[in-house]
Write a protein that holds these residues in place. Structure first.
Motif, mmCIF file in Angstrom:
data_model
loop_
_atom_site.group_PDB
_atom_site.id
_atom_site.type_symbol
_atom_site.label_atom_id
_atom_site.label_comp_id
_atom_site.label_asym_id
_atom_site.label_seq_id
_atom_site.Cartn_x
_atom_site.Cartn_y
_atom_site.Cartn_z
ATOM 1 N N PRO A 26 14.284 -4.222 -12.162
ATOM 2 C CA PRO A 26 12.873 -4.333 -11.815
ATOM 3 C C PRO A 26 12.420 -3.137 -10.974
ATOM 4 O O PRO A 26 13.107 -2.732 -10.045
ATOM 5 N N GLN A 27 11.253 -2.611 -11.357
ATOM 6 C CA GLN A 27 10.730 -1.487 -10.596
ATOM 7 C C GLN A 27 9.973 -2.017 -9.386
ATOM 8 O O GLN A 27 9.428 -3.113 -9.416
ATOM 9 N N ILE A 28 9.923 -1.221 -8.368
ATOM 10 C CA ILE A 28 9.171 -1.582 -7.172
ATOM 11 C C ILE A 28 7.991 -0.624 -7.068
ATOM 12 O O ILE A 28 8.166 0.593 -7.096
ATOM 13 N N ASP A 29 6.808 -1.181 -6.984
ATOM 14 C CA ASP A 29 5.627 -0.352 -6.843
ATOM 15 C C ASP A 29 5.221 -0.385 -5.376
ATOM 16 O O ASP A 29 4.574 -1.314 -4.904
ATOM 17 N N GLU A 30 5.613 0.651 -4.642
ATOM 18 C CA GLU A 30 5.443 0.606 -3.188
ATOM 19 C C GLU A 30 3.972 0.632 -2.786
ATOM 20 O O GLU A 30 3.559 -0.061 -1.856
ATOM 21 N N ARG A 32 1.352 -0.509 -4.351
ATOM 22 C CA ARG A 32 0.665 -1.792 -4.540
ATOM 23 C C ARG A 32 1.223 -2.873 -3.634
ATOM 24 O O ARG A 32 0.510 -3.752 -3.194
ATOM 25 N N GLU A 33 2.534 -2.773 -3.349
ATOM 26 C CA GLU A 33 3.102 -3.710 -2.380
ATOM 27 C C GLU A 33 2.408 -3.537 -1.031
ATOM 28 O O GLU A 33 2.108 -4.515 -0.335
ATOM 29 N N ILE A 52 2.265 -8.405 -9.328
ATOM 30 C CA ILE A 52 2.207 -6.945 -9.427
ATOM 31 C C ILE A 52 2.879 -6.527 -10.711
ATOM 32 O O ILE A 52 4.011 -6.939 -10.992
ATOM 33 N N ARG A 53 2.180 -5.743 -11.513
ATOM 34 C CA ARG A 53 2.848 -5.106 -12.638
ATOM 35 C C ARG A 53 3.069 -3.665 -12.217
ATOM 36 O O ARG A 53 2.120 -2.901 -12.090
ATOM 37 N N PRO A 54 4.327 -3.291 -11.998
ATOM 38 C CA PRO A 54 4.597 -2.001 -11.354
ATOM 39 C C PRO A 54 3.951 -0.843 -12.094
ATOM 40 O O PRO A 54 3.995 -0.762 -13.317
#
Lengths: 236, 166, 391
Positions: A26-30, A32-33, A52-54
């Protein structure tokens, strides 16, 4: 060439030259987090769901009491561009695609269709009607999609039009299409439909009468061509 | 015009009058949707040049027009305005329904807000099919209308009896 | 480049100036002016009810809905390819541009990507429909302000682009050429050369029109300083496209957040802005945009890669469950589709975010205090397509 961020599925469909065997990690979208964390910090308990969709998009579901506060928070965070405001009726259509009602099926001898379960989309939900609004930040290059549950017995919410002036017309549209009302809206009259129009067209239980009289002639489009469907696709 | 009203117009004179009516149609543009642009291309652009057919496309008001081209989707909300416009035109008046939407509802045949055919509201002389029709198709429609005018019995037309639709 | 240093205070000042201009202390009997639903200066059937004080507009309220065709409901009972044919007709001047964001949203949910050649051709046709759209605006706006000549020139030269679109797609107006996963067909033979010729003609048309219309003294007198929209107000109303850029906001979805599937980054072009925010600025930005579009097309024509135009997709299109919002920079502004799919042949819900709806919702704000003839300038320069407002 840019490609779509993977939605979490391994594609079976893309052609050979564009297929990219992406890792399932899983990718992490910093970015948007961080946005989600800030909205949560501003609204506290008001945020009841998120998705969240990264690399692509962010959904935040707030409760009804914080609907206007969500707009104010977003605007304060630099989300100054107002995209749209609308709603989703999550009720599975009682008519189905061909708009045949249950009564019609029973009269013609067909078995009654089992009503499907109501399933809400991203960021969850508990009610049939959900408000949907999107704002965008030009500097950050990101958008937020807000959702808000509206209970069936009280389809009201606060108005966004004092925060985003453009919401004025969108709320008028949502009112006539779904039958909501917005507290504090300055001009709550019909935008599109004649004043004497009966019903709320975008509700799933609003029938398209022309279809009831005569079914859609283009239905043959979705039947597989003889002999072709098996090799080319997942024909029904 | 007493001769016309009494229906005793001599044939050559009737023919002459018909020819002059046929080549001096004042067309009111009632552009509603996509078809309005193709109608504009037919009426206002140098490439298609409708005036060579004897159509004058710029009357200031429907009260000066002989022909109205209903070009586009007619919705239920707009329907009263269409009827009023038709009633404002002086007799003899002609209607061209341009495009699928005005003919029968077109792609919006199942919509909750679209009138399925302008002929439910006013009588139509020529239907031009297409979505939208090319400008040439509209010109063809005008030629068909001119043929109709040329063979018209004016006494019949000018009796003033209401035209019943349907 | 943002022209407005402190947007909040500028907006407040502008609103105050408007209130001062409307002389509410000097009581005169008001008059209500009804424009439309049929008016020669509107495309389609917008009706405006204006309350006047002498020559000044106290309030102007657009009445929409005379062209409401119920797209959002109809999408719920049509399959994806059928919707593609339907949504061509939302903004009927730039039809191809309507298809693209919807197809991209469906491709996003299906995780399909069009082959490079299809992406190139999509971008070229997208820009061509932009030219077809905006060139008519330029002519028509001149027509509304009393310069009929410009209209004839626009109708004449627009045909060059329409011919190209027609020879590639088969449709002069509504191409319905996009498919999920690519395009219906490849380009016909000789199309690239003839497109170069057409773009040269269009560039010449822009020069001609600049001399004829934009440089005209009367035109400038009727547009400069009329209908000023500050950047902050424009953003909060959701104005997009040239209307926003004319207010000094340097934002273009083609450059800043271009969805994958369009290849604007492969061409060298410029986003134009104007600091004034008035009717003239909006016209000027659109004129430059037409030029840029022609340049983009000319560059992309020379670099089209070879290969297929269609990815491998199933014959019967079922879009997997999910939600996606894809927006592109259409001729009129940001057009987006919020697609909710339940894994069926038909989408569960499609919210169509059309540009003109937001663009025209600012009319009550901007028309306040304007003079009656300026109302025509304001409406014309905001540039709406009725189908795009009413849907």
């Amino acid at each position: 060439m840019r490609t779509w961020p993977s939605v979490g599925r391994v594609s079976q469909l893309s052609s050979a030259d564009t297929e990219t065997p992406e890792a399932a990690a899983p990718q992490i979208d910093e970015a948007r987090e961080a946005v989600l964390a800030e909205v949560t910090a501003r609204l506290g308990e008001g945020v009841v769901g998120s998705h969240i969709r990264p690399g692509d998009d962010l959904w935040i579901r707030v409760d009804r009491a914080n609907w206007v506060a969500a707009a104010e928070a977003a605007k304060a965070m630099g989300y100054r561009f107002f995209d749209f405001l609308s709603a989703i009726d999550w009720l599975p259509s009682p008519f189905g695609r061909d708009m045949d009602s249950q009564e019609d099926r029973i009269v013609s001898g067909a078995p009654a269709k089992e009503p499907e379960a109501m399933v809400q989309g991203y960021a969850g939900g508990e009610t049939r009607f959900q408000l949907l609004a999107r704002v965008y930040s030009i500097t950050a290059g990101m958008g937020i999609t807000f959702k808000c549950d509206l209970p069936d017995d009280d389809l009201t919410a606060g108005t966004w039009s004092n925060v985003y002036a453009g919401a004025n017309w969108h709320e008028r549209e949502a009112r006539e299409m779904f039958g909501f009302s917005f507290d504090g809206h300055p001009n709550m009259i019909n935008l599109y439909l004649p004043a004497d129009f009966v019903g709320h067209p975008l509700r799933k239980d609003f029938p398209l009468l022309a279809r009831r009289v005569r079914p859609w002639p283009g239905i043959v489009d979705v039947e597989p061509m003889p002999g072709v469907a098996d090799e080319e696709g997942e024909g029904e | 015009m007493g001769l016309v009203e009494s229906g005793k117009l001599p044939k050559p004179l009737a023919k002459l009058l018909n020819i002059s009516r046929k080549y001096s149609i004042w067309a009111y543009q009632w552009g509603l949707a996509c078809c309005a642009i193709e109608m504009g291309a037919a009426f206002a652009s140098p490439r298609y040049d409708v005036m060579r057919l004897g159509v004058i496309p710029f009357p200031a008001s429907p009260r000066q027009a002989d022909l109205v081209v209903i070009a586009g989707t007619v919705t239920d909300k707009l329907a009263p305005a269409v009827v009023r416009l038709y009633e404002q035109m002086p007799d003899p008046k002609y209607v061209i329904s341009m495009g699928s939407c005005a003919n029968c509802g077109g792609p919006y045949w199942d919509s909750y807000s679209v009138t399925k055919g302008v002929d439910q509201l006013i009588p139509v002389d020529v239907y031009v099919p297409g979505c939208p029709p090319r400008p040439e198709a509209l010109l063809e429609g005008i030629i068909l209308l001119q043929e109709r005018i040329a063979h018209e019995d004016m006494a019949e037309r000018w009796k003033g009896e209401p035209i019943v639709v349907g | 480049m943002t022209a407005v240093s402190d947007p909040q205070s500028v907006a407040a000042l502008a609103a105050e100036a408007v209130d001062n201009r409307v002389n509410l202390d000097f009581e005169t009997e008001g008059m209500t002016l009804n424009m439309g639903p049929q008016h020669p200066a509107t495309h389609g059937t917008l009706r405006i009810i204006a309350r006047l004080d002498g020559e000044q507009v106290i309030s102007a309220e657009p009445m929409c809905g005379y062209m409401h065709r119920g797209y959002e409901k109809l999408t719920e009972v049509r399959t994806y390819p059928q919707i593609n044919a339907l949504i061509n007709r939302i903004d009927w001047l730039g039809s191809f541009a309507n298809e693209v964001p919807f197809i991209l949203a469906a491709e996003k949910l299906m995780d399909v990507e069009a082959p490079p050649r299809a992406q190139w051709i999509r971008t070229i046709l997208f820009e061509m429909s932009r030219i077809a759209n905006i060139s008519l605006f330029l002519g028509d706006f001149g027509l509304q302000l009393g310069g009929m000549t410009a209209g004839f020139y626009a109708f004449r030269d627009r045909e060059w682009v329409l011919n190209q679109i027609e020879s590639a797609t088969g449709g002069r107006f509504h191409p319905n050429f996009d498919r999920i996963g690519g395009l219906k067909d490849d380009l016909p033979k000789g199309w690239i050369d003839s497109s170069h010729t057409a773009m040269d003609k269009l560039l010449a048309f822009c020069d001609e029109l600049e001399d004829l219309l934009v440089g005209n003294e009367i035109f400038q007198a009727r547009t400069r300083g009329i209908g000023v929209i500050p950047a902050e107000t424009a953003l909060s109303y959701g104005l997009s496209g040239a209307n926003l850029r004319a207010s000094g906001v340097d934002w273009d979805l083609r450059r800043d957040n271009c969805p994958p599937g369009l290849v604007y980054d492969k061409a060298d072009w410029k986003v134009w802005t104007h600091p004034d925010g008035d009717c003239f600025a909006r016209t000027w930005v659109r004129l430059q945009e037409t030029r840029e579009a022609a340049k983009i097309v000319k560059q992309l024509l020379d670099t089209i890669p070879s290969g297929p135009v269609m990815a491998k997709v199933p014959r019967i299109i079922k879009v997997p469950e999910g939600e996606a919002y894809v927006a592109t920079e259409n001729p009129l502004g940001e057009m987006g589709y919020y697609v909710v799919s339940k894994g069926d042949l038909v989408p569960f819900r499609v919210k169509i975010r059309s540009a003109s709806f937001n663009n025209i919702s600012i009319v009550p704000w901007v028309a306040r205090g304007a003079y009656v003839p300026d109302l025509i300038s304001i409406l014309g320069s905001l540039y709406f397509i009725l189908g795009d407002i009413d849907r």
